[in-house]
Design an enzyme around this catalytic site. Structure first.
Site, PDB file in Angstrom:
ATOM      1  N   ARG A  76       0.854  -1.185   0.000  1.00  0.00           N
ATOM      2  CA  ARG A  76       0.000   0.000   0.000  1.00  0.00           C
ATOM      3  C   ARG A  76       0.894   1.241   0.000  1.00  0.00           C
ATOM      4  O   ARG A  76       1.720   1.406   0.888  1.00  0.00           O
ATOM      5  CB  ARG A  76      -0.898  -0.012   1.237  1.00  0.00           C
ATOM      6  CG  ARG A  76      -1.710   1.261   1.448  1.00  0.00           C
ATOM      7  CD  ARG A  76      -2.579   1.149   2.712  1.00  0.00           C
ATOM      8  NE  ARG A  76      -3.338   2.361   2.966  1.00  0.00           N
ATOM      9  CZ  ARG A  76      -2.969   3.307   3.842  1.00  0.00           C
ATOM     10  NH1 ARG A  76      -1.869   3.179   4.544  1.00  0.00           N
ATOM     11  NH2 ARG A  76      -3.718   4.374   4.011  1.00  0.00           N
ATOM     12  N   HIS A 120      -2.384  11.063   0.531  1.00  0.00           N
ATOM     13  CA  HIS A 120      -1.837  10.899   1.876  1.00  0.00           C
ATOM     14  C   HIS A 120      -1.163  12.219   2.255  1.00  0.00           C
ATOM     15  O   HIS A 120       0.053  12.297   2.414  1.00  0.00           O
ATOM     16  CB  HIS A 120      -0.881   9.702   1.918  1.00  0.00           C
ATOM     17  CG  HIS A 120      -0.620   9.146   3.299  1.00  0.00           C
ATOM     18  ND1 HIS A 120      -0.755   7.803   3.607  1.00  0.00           N
ATOM     19  CD2 HIS A 120      -0.224   9.741   4.441  1.00  0.00           C
ATOM     20  CE1 HIS A 120      -0.445   7.604   4.882  1.00  0.00           C
ATOM     21  NE2 HIS A 120      -0.108   8.770   5.413  1.00  0.00           N
ATOM     22  N   GLU A 165      -6.822   8.873   6.275  1.00  0.00           N
ATOM     23  CA  GLU A 165      -7.034   9.610   7.517  1.00  0.00           C
ATOM     24  C   GLU A 165      -7.467  11.057   7.318  1.00  0.00           C
ATOM     25  O   GLU A 165      -6.734  11.992   7.683  1.00  0.00           O
ATOM     26  CB  GLU A 165      -5.771   9.569   8.389  1.00  0.00           C
ATOM     27  CG  GLU A 165      -5.277   8.161   8.680  1.00  0.00           C
ATOM     28  CD  GLU A 165      -4.172   8.127   9.722  1.00  0.00           C
ATOM     29  OE1 GLU A 165      -3.639   9.191  10.080  1.00  0.00           O
ATOM     30  OE2 GLU A 165      -3.860   7.017  10.196  1.00  0.00           O
ATOM     31  N   ASN A 287      -7.026   2.401  10.115  1.00  0.00           N
ATOM     32  CA  ASN A 287      -5.697   2.568  10.708  1.00  0.00           C
ATOM     33  C   ASN A 287      -5.873   2.598  12.216  1.00  0.00           C
ATOM     34  O   ASN A 287      -6.648   3.412  12.739  1.00  0.00           O
ATOM     35  CB  ASN A 287      -5.030   3.874  10.254  1.00  0.00           C
ATOM     36  CG  ASN A 287      -4.670   3.846   8.780  1.00  0.00           C
ATOM     37  OD1 ASN A 287      -4.875   2.844   8.091  1.00  0.00           O
ATOM     38  ND2 ASN A 287      -4.138   4.948   8.295  1.00  0.00           N
ATOM     39  N   TYR A 289      -3.853   2.573  15.982  1.00  0.00           N
ATOM     40  CA  TYR A 289      -2.606   2.676  16.743  1.00  0.00           C
ATOM     41  C   TYR A 289      -2.810   2.571  18.249  1.00  0.00           C
ATOM     42  O   TYR A 289      -2.011   1.976  18.944  1.00  0.00           O
ATOM     43  CB  TYR A 289      -1.885   3.989  16.414  1.00  0.00           C
ATOM     44  CG  TYR A 289      -1.290   3.977  15.023  1.00  0.00           C
ATOM     45  CD1 TYR A 289      -0.027   3.440  14.805  1.00  0.00           C
ATOM     46  CD2 TYR A 289      -1.997   4.441  13.921  1.00  0.00           C
ATOM     47  CE1 TYR A 289       0.528   3.377  13.530  1.00  0.00           C
ATOM     48  CE2 TYR A 289      -1.457   4.384  12.637  1.00  0.00           C
ATOM     49  CZ  TYR A 289      -0.190   3.848  12.452  1.00  0.00           C
ATOM     50  OH  TYR A 289       0.349   3.787  11.198  1.00  0.00           O
ATOM     51  N   GLU A 360      -3.274   0.257   8.325  1.00  0.00           N
ATOM     52  CA  GLU A 360      -2.054   0.629   9.059  1.00  0.00           C
ATOM     53  C   GLU A 360      -2.166   0.167  10.493  1.00  0.00           C
ATOM     54  O   GLU A 360      -3.219   0.308  11.116  1.00  0.00           O
ATOM     55  CB  GLU A 360      -1.837   2.154   9.100  1.00  0.00           C
ATOM     56  CG  GLU A 360      -1.309   2.749   7.839  1.00  0.00           C
ATOM     57  CD  GLU A 360      -1.104   4.265   7.951  1.00  0.00           C
ATOM     58  OE1 GLU A 360      -0.815   4.756   9.062  1.00  0.00           O
ATOM     59  OE2 GLU A 360      -1.261   4.931   6.919  1.00  0.00           O
TER      60      GLU A 360
HETATM   61  C1  GBH Z   1      -0.669   7.539  10.591  1.00  0.00           C
HETATM   62  O1  GBH Z   1      -1.204   8.570  11.327  1.00  0.00           O
HETATM   63  C2  GBH Z   1      -0.295   8.054   9.237  1.00  0.00           C
HETATM   64  O2  GBH Z   1      -1.200   7.578   8.258  1.00  0.00           O
HETATM   65  C3  GBH Z   1       1.110   7.738   8.823  1.00  0.00           C
HETATM   66  O3  GBH Z   1       1.467   8.537   7.745  1.00  0.00           O
HETATM   67  C4  GBH Z   1       2.020   7.918   9.999  1.00  0.00           C
HETATM   68  O4  GBH Z   1       3.369   7.830   9.655  1.00  0.00           O
HETATM   69  C5  GBH Z   1       1.663   6.874  11.010  1.00  0.00           C
HETATM   70  O5  GBH Z   1       0.307   6.893  11.317  1.00  0.00           O
HETATM   71  C6  GBH Z   1       2.450   6.964  12.301  1.00  0.00           C
HETATM   72  O6  GBH Z   1       2.176   8.149  12.978  1.00  0.00           O
HETATM   73  O7  GBH Z   1      -4.469  12.828  20.463  1.00  0.00           O
HETATM   74  O8  GBH Z   1      -4.998  14.879  19.335  1.00  0.00           O
HETATM   75  O9  GBH Z   1      -2.723  14.349  19.749  1.00  0.00           O
HETATM   76  C7  GBH Z   1      -1.374   8.316  12.704  1.00  0.00           C
HETATM   77  C8  GBH Z   1      -2.594   8.995  13.244  1.00  0.00           C
HETATM   78  C9  GBH Z   1      -3.348  10.871  14.399  1.00  0.00           C
HETATM   79  C10 GBH Z   1      -2.130   9.221  15.576  1.00  0.00           C
HETATM   80  C11 GBH Z   1      -3.135  11.820  15.515  1.00  0.00           C
HETATM   81  C12 GBH Z   1      -1.937  10.187  16.718  1.00  0.00           C
HETATM   82  C13 GBH Z   1      -2.801  12.055  17.871  1.00  0.00           C
HETATM   83  C14 GBH Z   1      -3.965  13.004  17.942  1.00  0.00           C
HETATM   84  N1  GBH Z   1      -2.285   9.918  14.313  1.00  0.00           N
HETATM   85  N2  GBH Z   1      -3.003  11.124  16.775  1.00  0.00           N
HETATM   86  S1  GBH Z   1      -4.062  13.830  19.474  1.00  0.00           S
END
Ligand code: GBH
Length: 455
Positions: A76, A120, A165, A287, A289, A360
């Site tokens: 991807r 992206h 996202e 995605n 995390y 992801e």
């Molecule tokens: C993804 O975003 C991306 O798609 C990718 O490009 C990136 O490298 C990867 O993850 C790793 O970061 O609680 O208000 O501070 C991750 C999504 C969105 C996760 C914002 C952390 C924190 C929001 N991110 N979030 S806040």
């Protein structure tokens, strides 16, 4: 217990154009908002930019060899809009398209299914100058670009998604401003969210059924107190339902619209928009995390030690994000694999059925090359736990069809620059030497056996 995944489960790894390609000014590519942002002092750690990144633009053949050695079934990646349509309008650039055609052909020759993300985060700077995502016309521009890309690659790419996202593009880009273009206006952030959704709908109308990837969260209240339950409802609304409901149910959730009243009257939503946005999805990318644990406001107490974070949540700036003391990754995100089971089963239970993919999932840790090896047991443990979560969801009946590790290789981690490493493959940025980490070998074995060994 050994866990075996369904036959044909799509095992992959993911990247994004600006995070790996480099060659920022080559072959007619024009600047995106991330070029402008990363070149603005103070915006990224160490002033890091994607000018060179992993130099994938020149090393893609070798990178495909590494994917092939890992046994990836799918890769991807995203297309760079300003490479394919410099300036964000007008005809396609042949040189831009040639790069992706060659990459796609090489993947297919190696038996690796290409999965294209159209966007992206790298909006052509000209379109930001004309108003960016808060402007409705950007959605039309996106559909035009989607058509150019699909015309050129649609014969050989089967799996397409519009956005990665949109929450980040809207609320980090125009709310807290920690991502490009770095603007801070809650009303603009809400407008941006809608125009991203509209861009998805217009692209679906133009090129046919097309998926989308959302960053979804498990959300928990910090306690059963009424204010905490309400904080969880609001953050679930702003993180998850504000995208899921328009896409899968054709309407914004009433409670989210009410919560947003102080910052937006939603008058930018026009008749017919939601019909377009809710064009049936061929698949939904998730995605995942971590989990958000949230608490309501306490009178007289500042919402959060980190006010910037709160400004990512228009209308819910008073919600506090709580940590539980769980083990964290190098991003400081708590590791919470049960949250992935919850996220997937909730989607299947509460929304119309749609094939799901984890597009992801992964973790940053501090990695070091020692004698040509990178031992990363914590990343292996993270993947293992989250894959067991995926299997649990499948067993519970969730139509999960594939899983993509984030990321294929260490890369430009946006505002964090090169300080955070998410890769299965280590990248030495001084030499561009790639070193598969222990996790890469482990993942290759998972793919080979289509599952996990006994615990
Ligand atoms: C993804 O975003 C991306 O798609 C990718 O490009 C990136 O490298 C990867 O993850 C790793 O970061 O609680 O208000 O501070 C991750 C999504 C969105 C996760 C914002 C952390 C924190 C929001 N991110 N979030 S806040």
């Amino acid at each position: 217990m050994t866990t075996t995944f369904p036959p044909g489960f799509l095992w992959g790894a993911a990247t994004a154009a600006y995070q790996i390609e480099g060659a920022a000014a080559e072959d007619g590519r024009t600047p995106s908002i991330w070029d402008t942002f990363s070149h603005t002092p103070g915006r990224t750690v160490g002033g890091d930019t994607g000018d060179v990144a992993c130099d994938h633009y020149h090393r893609w053949r070798d990178d495909v060899k590494l994917m092939s050695a890992m046994g990836l079934r799918s890769y991807r990646f995203s297309l760079s809009w300003p490479r394919i349509q410099p300036g964000g309008s007008g005809p396609a650039s042949q040189r831009g398209l040639d790069f992706y055609r060659a990459l796609v052909d090489e993947l297919l020759d190696n038996g690796i299914e290409p999965w294209v993300t159209l966007y992206h985060w790298d909006l052509p700077q000209e379109l930001e100058d004309a108003g960016g995502w808060p402007a409705r016309d950007t959605a039309r521009r996106f559909a035009d670009y989607a058509t150019l890309a699909h015309d050129a690659l649609g014969d050989r790419v089967r799996l397409w998604t519009t956005f990665n996202e949109p929450w980040c593009s809207a609320f980090l880009g125009y709310g807290s401003g920690v991502h490009a273009p770095g603007r801070s206006d809650p009303g603009d952030a809400v407008r941006a969210a809608h125009h991203l959704l509209l861009g998805h709908g217009l692209a679906a109308q133009a090129v046919g059924p097309i998926g989308i990837t959302l960053n979804l969260y498990a959300i928990s209240p910090a306690s059963s107190a009424e204010v905490d339950l309400d904080a969880a409802r609001r953050i679930d609304g702003m993180a998850n339902r504000i995208f899921l409901d328009p896409l899968l149910r054709g309407a914004y959730p009433a409670d989210v619209v009410a919560d947003l009243a102080p910052v937006s009257d939603m008058s930018h939503v026009r008749d017919g928009d939601l019909e377009l946005i809710s064009t049936p999805l061929p698949m939904l990318g998730v995605n995942y995390y971590s989990r958000h644990v949230v608490a309501g406001p306490v009178p007289g107490v500042t919402p959060s030690p980190c006010w910037r974070k709160q400004t990512s949540w228009p209308g819910s700036e008073d919600v506090r994000f709580v940590t539980r003391g769980f083990p964290v990754t190098d991003m400081n995100w708590e590791i919470d694999a049960p949250g992935l089971v919850e996220t997937l089963t909730r989607l299947a239970a509460e929304y119309p059925a749609v094939p799901l993919y984890v597009t992801e999932n992964g973790a940053a840790f501090v990695d070091q090359v020692v004698d040509g090896e990178v031992a990363d047991p914590q990343r292996v443990a993270y993947f293992d736990a989250h894959l067991r979560a995926c299997h649990e969801a499948i067993t519970a009946g969730v139509p999960l069809r594939g899983y993509f590790a984030w990321s294929l290789m260490d890369n430009f981690e946006w505002a964090w620059g090169y300080t955070k490493r998410f890769g299965l493959i280590h990248v030495d940025y001084a030499t561009q030497l790639r070193t598969p980490k222990t996790s890469a070998r482990w993942y290759a074995e998972v793919i080979r056996r289509n599952g996990l060994a006994a615990e």
